[in-house]
Design a protein around this motif. Structure first.
Motif, PDB file in Angstrom:
ATOM      1  N   GLU A 181       0.927  -1.268  -0.071  1.00 39.68           N
ATOM      2  CA  GLU A 181       0.098  -0.041  -0.093  1.00 39.68           C
ATOM      3  C   GLU A 181       0.933   1.323  -0.046  1.00 39.68           C
ATOM      4  O   GLU A 181       0.610   2.201  -0.758  1.00 39.68           O
ATOM      5  N   HIS A 182       2.109   1.210   0.668  1.00 39.74           N
ATOM      6  CA  HIS A 182       2.735   2.421   0.828  1.00 39.74           C
ATOM      7  C   HIS A 182       3.666   2.441  -0.660  1.00 39.74           C
ATOM      8  O   HIS A 182       3.896   3.658  -1.052  1.00 39.74           O
ATOM      9  N   ILE A 183       3.878   1.557  -1.136  1.00 40.81           N
ATOM     10  CA  ILE A 183       4.563   1.891  -2.508  1.00 40.81           C
ATOM     11  C   ILE A 183       3.488   2.314  -3.411  1.00 40.81           C
ATOM     12  O   ILE A 183       3.915   3.024  -4.112  1.00 40.81           O
ATOM     13  N   ALA A 184       2.381   1.749  -3.227  1.00 42.78           N
ATOM     14  CA  ALA A 184       1.326   2.513  -4.123  1.00 42.78           C
ATOM     15  C   ALA A 184       1.135   4.040  -3.987  1.00 42.78           C
ATOM     16  O   ALA A 184       0.959   4.785  -4.964  1.00 42.78           O
ATOM     17  N   ILE A 185       1.215   4.404  -2.602  1.00 50.39           N
ATOM     18  CA  ILE A 185       1.054   5.835  -2.228  1.00 50.39           C
ATOM     19  C   ILE A 185       2.231   6.419  -2.903  1.00 50.39           C
ATOM     20  O   ILE A 185       2.203   7.709  -3.583  1.00 50.39           O
ATOM     21  N   LYS A 186       3.313   5.984  -2.939  1.00 53.74           N
ATOM     22  CA  LYS A 186       4.651   6.573  -3.384  1.00 53.74           C
ATOM     23  C   LYS A 186       4.310   6.777  -4.932  1.00 53.74           C
ATOM     24  O   LYS A 186       4.908   7.913  -5.457  1.00 53.74           O
ATOM     25  N   VAL A 187       4.187   5.597  -5.794  1.00 55.99           N
ATOM     26  CA  VAL A 187       3.851   5.687  -6.901  1.00 55.99           C
ATOM     27  C   VAL A 187       2.975   6.716  -7.334  1.00 55.99           C
ATOM     28  O   VAL A 187       3.265   7.416  -8.376  1.00 55.99           O
ATOM     29  N   MET A 188       1.666   6.665  -6.961  1.00 54.94           N
ATOM     30  CA  MET A 188       0.885   7.849  -7.204  1.00 54.94           C
ATOM     31  C   MET A 188       1.190   8.994  -7.029  1.00 54.94           C
ATOM     32  O   MET A 188       0.778  10.212  -7.805  1.00 54.94           O
ATOM     33  N   ARG A 189       1.743   9.511  -5.856  1.00 54.79           N
ATOM     34  CA  ARG A 189       2.504  10.802  -5.830  1.00 54.79           C
ATOM     35  C   ARG A 189       3.500  11.215  -6.766  1.00 54.79           C
ATOM     36  O   ARG A 189       3.385  12.313  -7.162  1.00 54.79           O
ATOM     37  N   GLU A 190       4.237  10.356  -7.231  1.00 58.61           N
ATOM     38  CA  GLU A 190       5.304  10.534  -8.269  1.00 58.61           C
ATOM     39  C   GLU A 190       4.295  10.696  -9.390  1.00 58.61           C
ATOM     40  O   GLU A 190       4.668  11.628 -10.436  1.00 58.61           O
ATOM     41  N   SER A 191       3.354  10.064  -9.733  1.00 58.70           N
ATOM     42  CA  SER A 191       2.457  10.258 -10.824  1.00 58.70           C
ATOM     43  C   SER A 191       1.954  11.652 -10.991  1.00 58.70           C
ATOM     44  O   SER A 191       1.643  12.363 -11.917  1.00 58.70           O
TER      45      SER A 191
END
Length: 222
Positions: free
Chosen positions: A66-76
């Motif tokens: 979930e925290h990787i998903a948050i990181k990836v969405m922030r970068e996007s």
């Protein structure tokens, strides 16, 4: 950009914050290379950190994903905002974002975490909402500029991007094989089909936020 806060949601010392950043970066690379079946032990091995350190910040694999998903969405989200600021109202800005999102998809960086026992946390829900809003802005501006067909919306785009197959998980980080080239091939076809005015009449109404939330819940557990 600061990393997502760990599940405990409390301020971290500098060394602990550095550990969180390292865990997220390494785990993202591990899952991109091996798929989401990769073990936490492999993350620990590559990061040089102990299993205890990882579990201190992320109590289970679902929390880490979930925290990787948050990181990836922030970068996007940063990528969308940069494109809008630097190249507003142009096809180039739209294409730049689409290719960025395709790279995430082909590298398996949209996490998969099926069968979770709890709903995603508020931090993930918030960043997803902000990312979707930014994509809606991008789509609207491209349509106003007359470069994007006017019968699609941001939710169409998200679902289309998720139809592009990811790179096959391998035992190495070598991405020079033919499978890795398919994402670039298919985004070219997708972009061509999205250009205005669009020759085909699209069937069915465009999807909405409900369909997007159901899709991510069913396919990604997020």
């Amino acid at each position: 950009m600061s990393p997502p806060k760990p599940p405990a949601d409390r301020p971290l010392r500098a060394d602990a914050r550095q550990n969180v950043e390292q865990i997220l970066d390494v785990a993202q690379a591990v899952f991109a290379d091996l798929g989401y079946q990769a073990s936490i032990a492999e993350v620990a091995r590559r990061s040089g950190l102990g299993m205890g350190t990882i579990y201190r910040h992320f109590p289970n694999k679902t929390a880490l994903v979930e925290h990787i998903a948050i990181k990836v969405m922030r970068e996007s989200l940063t990528e969308v905002r940069r494109a809008l600021a630097e190249e507003p109202l142009t096809w180039s800005a739209f294409g730049q974002v689409m290719r960025h999102m395709t790279r995430l998809r082909s590298s398996q960086l949209f996490p998969v975490s099926r069968g979770r026992a709890t709903d995603p946390g508020p931090e993930l829900a918030d960043v997803r909402t902000r990312l979707l809003a930014a994509l809606e802005d991008l789509v609207t501006r491209a349509q106003q500029a007359g470069v994007l067909r006017d019968d699609v919306n941001a939710y169409d785009i998200v679902l289309m991007l998720n139809s592009i197959p990811p790179r096959h998980a391998t035992d190495t980080a070598d991405d020079d094989g033919p499978v890795s080239d398919l994402a670039d091939r298919y985004i070219g076809v997708l972009l061509d089909g999205l250009r205005a005015p669009g020759a085909e009449t699209l069937a069915r109404p465009a999807p909405g936020r409900r369909e997007i939330d159901e899709f991510f819940r069913a396919t990604h557990g997020l």
